[in-house]
Design an enzyme around this catalytic site. Structure first.
Site, PDB file in Angstrom:
ATOM      1  N   THR A   1      19.373  -0.082  -0.556  1.00  0.00           N
ATOM      2  CA  THR A   1      19.248   1.132   0.244  1.00  0.00           C
ATOM      3  C   THR A   1      19.998   0.944   1.564  1.00  0.00           C
ATOM      4  O   THR A   1      20.031  -0.146   2.127  1.00  0.00           O
ATOM      5  CB  THR A   1      17.774   1.470   0.516  1.00  0.00           C
ATOM      6  OG1 THR A   1      17.147   0.364   1.189  1.00  0.00           O
ATOM      7  CG2 THR A   1      17.040   1.744  -0.790  1.00  0.00           C
TER       8      THR A   1
ATOM      9  N   GLY B   1      11.633   3.692   2.874  1.00  0.00           N
ATOM     10  CA  GLY B   1      12.066   2.787   1.814  1.00  0.00           C
ATOM     11  C   GLY B   1      10.998   2.590   0.761  1.00  0.00           C
ATOM     12  O   GLY B   1      11.293   2.497  -0.439  1.00  0.00           O
ATOM     13  N   ASP B   2       9.738   2.543   1.183  1.00  0.00           N
ATOM     14  CA  ASP B   2       8.629   2.406   0.231  1.00  0.00           C
ATOM     15  C   ASP B   2       8.457   3.680  -0.584  1.00  0.00           C
ATOM     16  O   ASP B   2       8.158   3.625  -1.789  1.00  0.00           O
ATOM     17  CB  ASP B   2       7.338   2.095   0.984  1.00  0.00           C
ATOM     18  CG  ASP B   2       7.421   0.782   1.749  1.00  0.00           C
ATOM     19  OD1 ASP B   2       8.039  -0.161   1.226  1.00  0.00           O
ATOM     20  OD2 ASP B   2       6.870   0.711   2.863  1.00  0.00           O
TER      21      ASP B   2
ATOM     22  N   THR C   1       9.598   5.828   9.076  1.00  0.00           N
ATOM     23  CA  THR C   1       8.573   4.859   8.700  1.00  0.00           C
ATOM     24  C   THR C   1       8.157   5.043   7.236  1.00  0.00           C
ATOM     25  O   THR C   1       7.741   6.120   6.837  1.00  0.00           O
ATOM     26  CB  THR C   1       7.321   5.002   9.592  1.00  0.00           C
ATOM     27  OG1 THR C   1       7.712   4.896  10.956  1.00  0.00           O
ATOM     28  CG2 THR C   1       6.305   3.925   9.258  1.00  0.00           C
TER      29      THR C   1
ATOM     30  N   ALA D   1       0.824  -1.204   0.000  1.00  0.00           N
ATOM     31  CA  ALA D   1       0.000   0.000   0.000  1.00  0.00           C
ATOM     32  C   ALA D   1       0.862   1.259   0.000  1.00  0.00           C
ATOM     33  O   ALA D   1       0.541   2.245  -0.667  1.00  0.00           O
ATOM     34  CB  ALA D   1      -0.935  -0.006   1.208  1.00  0.00           C
TER      35      ALA D   1
END
Length: 304
Positions: free
Chosen positions: A220, A251-252, A248, A44
């Site tokens: 990363t 990385g996404d 939080t 998501a």
């Protein structure tokens, strides 16, 4: 590649984020500073960042028939993600995230509905891939489903992006069919059996891993930056010097921005710089998807 459509197949988790000075010791009750509730899940999150940058993005996954699932679908819809292919079954996946003062975090996932996705669910959406440029996958859904998707669509005119997180051992034939592998230093160390303590180490590990993949490895390195390795190119990209509040989803956010830049036809160098910049903005704000920048929030888009 004319189409810029992105199909993200992966997890949706409702994140409960606890900000605290340190992790408690065994048997200790520790008082936290703040509680933040946020939409999350690697799948998501990556879909949200793609959509917030303007890419036509479809999210495929499962949530529970509960208030958490309703909130997750509502959040993605608000960001412009096509949520028509999110099914409701069981209970929603939950993420419990402990965020330290320097922005680093510890995360625990309750898998919930994410592990109810089946191969049959994938067959039902096969028509989506006729106009798709990128399939984006992570490892918070069943392993057999991830493998099935990669094997079935490996020869199609699209790119398969695999974020091997949480890290799993991947069959050689499956990994070879992945066009772009994205991992952090811990996941890369798990896959390679090598210790990564610097960007030089990361490039070395990436070069060893590259022949096992379809041609591109990105590692990363948290607040240090990231590296990219292809057959003709290896480079380290330092992170931007910002005041990190919460890492939080960073990385996404990086992955979503990387896919956006690639869809624009940018060079690898430009793609990495853009993804670095977007993730730097992300860590300066609290929460997960809400902290991801939109296209209008990004001022230095000349790198794309």
């Amino acid at each position: 590649m004319e189409s810029k459509n992105v199909v993200v197949i992966g997890s949706l988790n409702y994140d409960i984020i606890v900000k605290q000075q340190r992790m408690p010791n065994k048997g200790e009750t520790f008082v936290a500073d703040e509680l933040v509730q946020s939409a999350g899940g690697k799948g998501a999150n990556q879909a949200a960042q793609c959509a917030k940058l303007g890419l036509p993005t479809i999210m495929v996954g499962k949530v529970g028939d509960d208030r958490f699932g309703e909130a997750l679908v509502g959040s993605l819809t608000a960001f412009g993600v096509n949520t028509s292919y999110i099914k409701k079954q069981g209970s929603t996946g939950i993420g419990v995230v402990h965020v330290m003062p320097d922005g680093d975090y510890y995360s625990t996932i309750v898998k919930g509905a994410n592990h109810l996705i089946t191969v049959n669910d994938i067959d039902e959406i096969s028509h989506l891939f006729d106009s798709t440029a990128y399939i984006v996958l992570q490892q918070e859904i069943p392993e057999e489903v991830v493998e099935y998707i990669i094997d079935k669509y490996k020869k199609d005119n699209l790119k398969i992006v695999l974020n091997n997180a949480p890290a799993r051992k991947i069959k050689n034939a499956i990994l070879k069919s992945v066009d772009i592998l994205v991992v952090n230093e811990t996941e890369a160390a798990f896959m390679s059996g090598k210790t990564i303590q610097s960007s030089v180490d990361a490039i070395g590990v990436g070069q060893e891993m590259l022949p096992q993949t379809g041609g591109m490895v990105v590692i990363t390195l948290g607040k240090e930056g990231s590296v990219v390795i292809t057959e003709s190119y290896s480079e380290f990209f330092p992170s931007e010097n910002v005041h990190a509040v919460d890492a939080t989803g960073a990385g996404d956010s990086f992955i979503g921005a990387l896919i956006y830049a690639m869809s624009e036809g940018s060079s690898i160098d430009q793609c990495m710089k853009f993804a670095t910049h977007v993730s730097a903005i992300t860590v300066t704000k609290k929460g997960g998807q809400d902290s991801f920048p939109t296209k209008s929030e990004i001022f230095h888009t000349e790198v794309v």
